[in-house]
Design a protein around this motif. Structure first.
Motif, PDB file in Angstrom:
ATOM      1  N   TYR A  36       1.046  -1.251  -0.040  1.00 46.01           N
ATOM      2  CA  TYR A  36      -0.021   0.082  -0.180  1.00 46.01           C
ATOM      3  C   TYR A  36       0.904   1.375   0.050  1.00 46.01           C
ATOM      4  O   TYR A  36       1.766   1.214   0.836  1.00 46.01           O
ATOM      5  CB  TYR A  36      -0.916   0.047   1.236  1.00 46.01           C
ATOM      6  N   GLY A  37       0.630   2.003  -0.942  1.00 53.21           N
ATOM      7  CA  GLY A  37       1.366   3.688  -0.800  1.00 53.21           C
ATOM      8  C   GLY A  37       2.712   3.341  -1.687  1.00 53.21           C
ATOM      9  O   GLY A  37       3.103   2.555  -2.062  1.00 53.21           O
ATOM     10  N   ALA A  38       3.514   4.386  -1.301  1.00 53.83           N
ATOM     11  CA  ALA A  38       4.720   4.712  -2.176  1.00 53.83           C
ATOM     12  C   ALA A  38       5.781   3.712  -1.311  1.00 53.83           C
ATOM     13  O   ALA A  38       5.885   3.806  -0.441  1.00 53.83           O
ATOM     14  CB  ALA A  38       5.092   6.232  -2.020  1.00 53.83           C
ATOM     15  N   ARG A  39       6.514   3.156  -2.367  1.00 58.12           N
ATOM     16  CA  ARG A  39       7.672   2.388  -1.894  1.00 58.12           C
ATOM     17  C   ARG A  39       8.658   2.659  -3.072  1.00 58.12           C
ATOM     18  O   ARG A  39       8.589   2.901  -4.275  1.00 58.12           O
ATOM     19  CB  ARG A  39       7.324   1.009  -1.770  1.00 58.12           C
ATOM     20  N   SER A  40       9.913   2.361  -2.586  1.00 57.39           N
ATOM     21  CA  SER A  40      10.944   2.367  -3.638  1.00 57.39           C
ATOM     22  C   SER A  40      12.141   1.457  -3.182  1.00 57.39           C
ATOM     23  O   SER A  40      12.543   1.556  -2.081  1.00 57.39           O
ATOM     24  CB  SER A  40      11.560   3.993  -3.488  1.00 57.39           C
ATOM     25  N   ILE A  41      12.541   0.872  -4.050  1.00 54.51           N
ATOM     26  CA  ILE A  41      13.831   0.170  -3.996  1.00 54.51           C
ATOM     27  C   ILE A  41      14.946   0.808  -4.820  1.00 54.51           C
ATOM     28  O   ILE A  41      14.888   0.645  -6.225  1.00 54.51           O
ATOM     29  CB  ILE A  41      13.643  -1.574  -4.638  1.00 54.51           C
ATOM     30  N   ASP A  42      15.555   1.571  -4.304  1.00 57.71           N
ATOM     31  CA  ASP A  42      16.606   2.474  -4.751  1.00 57.71           C
ATOM     32  C   ASP A  42      17.928   1.558  -5.409  1.00 57.71           C
ATOM     33  O   ASP A  42      18.763   2.123  -6.636  1.00 57.71           O
ATOM     34  CB  ASP A  42      17.246   3.667  -3.842  1.00 57.71           C
ATOM     35  N   ASP A  43      18.173   0.619  -4.765  1.00 59.02           N
ATOM     36  CA  ASP A  43      19.429  -0.065  -4.958  1.00 59.02           C
ATOM     37  C   ASP A  43      19.127  -1.621  -5.667  1.00 59.02           C
ATOM     38  O   ASP A  43      18.256  -2.479  -5.255  1.00 59.02           O
ATOM     39  CB  ASP A  43      20.234  -0.435  -4.017  1.00 59.02           C
ATOM     40  N   PRO A  44      19.420  -1.841  -7.005  1.00 64.92           N
ATOM     41  CA  PRO A  44      19.248  -2.959  -7.659  1.00 64.92           C
ATOM     42  C   PRO A  44      19.735  -4.188  -6.863  1.00 64.92           C
ATOM     43  O   PRO A  44      20.885  -4.021  -6.302  1.00 64.92           O
ATOM     44  CB  PRO A  44      19.552  -2.772  -9.151  1.00 64.92           C
ATOM     45  N   HIS A  45      19.047  -5.231  -6.703  1.00 65.51           N
ATOM     46  CA  HIS A  45      19.362  -6.334  -6.045  1.00 65.51           C
ATOM     47  C   HIS A  45      18.814  -7.571  -6.674  1.00 65.51           C
ATOM     48  O   HIS A  45      17.947  -7.499  -7.514  1.00 65.51           O
ATOM     49  CB  HIS A  45      19.267  -6.314  -4.397  1.00 65.51           C
ATOM     50  N   LYS A  46      19.129  -8.682  -6.046  1.00 60.94           N
ATOM     51  CA  LYS A  46      18.431 -10.201  -6.357  1.00 60.94           C
ATOM     52  C   LYS A  46      17.915 -10.821  -5.480  1.00 60.94           C
ATOM     53  O   LYS A  46      18.328 -10.443  -4.198  1.00 60.94           O
ATOM     54  CB  LYS A  46      19.768 -10.732  -6.999  1.00 60.94           C
ATOM     55  N   HIS A  47      17.166 -11.789  -5.512  1.00 58.80           N
ATOM     56  CA  HIS A  47      16.492 -12.462  -4.530  1.00 58.80           C
ATOM     57  C   HIS A  47      16.966 -13.957  -4.842  1.00 58.80           C
ATOM     58  O   HIS A  47      17.283 -14.599  -5.882  1.00 58.80           O
ATOM     59  CB  HIS A  47      15.092 -12.424  -4.388  1.00 58.80           C
ATOM     60  N   ASP A  48      17.123 -14.876  -3.556  1.00 57.48           N
ATOM     61  CA  ASP A  48      17.374 -16.388  -3.903  1.00 57.48           C
ATOM     62  C   ASP A  48      15.624 -17.065  -3.905  1.00 57.48           C
ATOM     63  O   ASP A  48      15.880 -18.076  -3.510  1.00 57.48           O
ATOM     64  CB  ASP A  48      18.358 -16.964  -3.088  1.00 57.48           C
ATOM     65  N   PHE A  49      14.934 -16.234  -3.854  1.00 55.78           N
ATOM     66  CA  PHE A  49      13.182 -16.829  -4.150  1.00 55.78           C
ATOM     67  C   PHE A  49      12.742 -16.233  -5.229  1.00 55.78           C
ATOM     68  O   PHE A  49      13.093 -15.306  -6.039  1.00 55.78           O
ATOM     69  CB  PHE A  49      12.861 -16.675  -2.607  1.00 55.78           C
ATOM     70  N   PHE A  50      11.278 -16.567  -5.377  1.00 51.53           N
ATOM     71  CA  PHE A  50      10.454 -16.116  -6.449  1.00 51.53           C
ATOM     72  C   PHE A  50       9.583 -15.030  -5.696  1.00 51.53           C
ATOM     73  O   PHE A  50       9.076 -15.416  -4.513  1.00 51.53           O
ATOM     74  CB  PHE A  50       9.832 -17.376  -6.959  1.00 51.53           C
ATOM     75  N   ILE A  51       9.174 -14.174  -6.514  1.00 51.20           N
ATOM     76  CA  ILE A  51       8.218 -13.208  -6.053  1.00 51.20           C
ATOM     77  C   ILE A  51       7.051 -12.902  -7.199  1.00 51.20           C
ATOM     78  O   ILE A  51       7.274 -12.821  -8.345  1.00 51.20           O
ATOM     79  CB  ILE A  51       8.801 -11.742  -5.794  1.00 51.20           C
ATOM     80  N   ILE A  52       5.917 -12.893  -6.894  1.00 55.02           N
ATOM     81  CA  ILE A  52       4.689 -12.592  -7.512  1.00 55.02           C
ATOM     82  C   ILE A  52       4.012 -11.461  -6.843  1.00 55.02           C
ATOM     83  O   ILE A  52       3.462 -11.483  -5.619  1.00 55.02           O
ATOM     84  CB  ILE A  52       3.669 -13.695  -7.542  1.00 55.02           C
TER      85      ILE A  52
END
Length: 157
Positions: free
Chosen positions: A32-48
């Protein structure tokens, strides 16, 4: 957080779990609302990510996608991503461990590489509502697990 051969940090699913549970396979988050991921990164899991109302942009493997209403955004393990979503955004997120996700791969309609190359899916209202129902059922199931877990940890009087 671990590192890989490139310079992008890799975040594990445990880093997003309130209880830092080992063996955590599924997490649900509301967006909900504004969010920002400023630094690119990876995950070791899957996201939907399921966006009910979306405004912003989501960059997946260096391709920028607009965030819009009634969309799904998929992020596979080891893909680089970052986003900026605006205050009007309403969405839901499932984080699925690599093990669980890989067990579902044979059930996908198309190959995993197809979805990696087409990570944003626009949904009709009917299909969006079906996904929303499933996400809400998962959220309910996960919240009930916490209630029962707390009940058994604290003991029954």
């Amino acid at each position: 957080m671990s590192s890989h051969t490139d310079h992008f940090p890799i975040l594990g699913i445990q880093e997003f779990s309130e209880n830092q549970l080992k063996g955590c396979h599924l997490l649900f988050n509301e967006l909900y609302g504004a969010r920002s991921i400023d630094d690119p990164h990876k995950h070791d899991f899957f996201i939907i990510n399921l966006f009910e109302h979306g405004v912003g942009s989501h960059t997946i493997d260096f391709t920028e996608y607009p965030v819009k209403d009634h969309q799904i955004h998929l992020v596979f393990p080891d893909q680089v991503h970052q986003w900026v979503i605006e205050k009007e955004t309403v969405g839901y997120q499932l984080m699925i461990s690599r093990d669980w996700f890989e067990s579902f791969l044979p059930s996908l309609r198309f190959s995993a590489s197809y979805y990696q190359n087409h990570p944003v899916i626009n949904l009709s209202g009917e299909v969006f509502n079906a996904f929303l129902y499933e996400f809400q059922a998962i959220q309910k199931e996960l919240s009930e697990e916490k209630i029962f877990g707390n009940l058994f940890r604290k003991g029954v009087s």
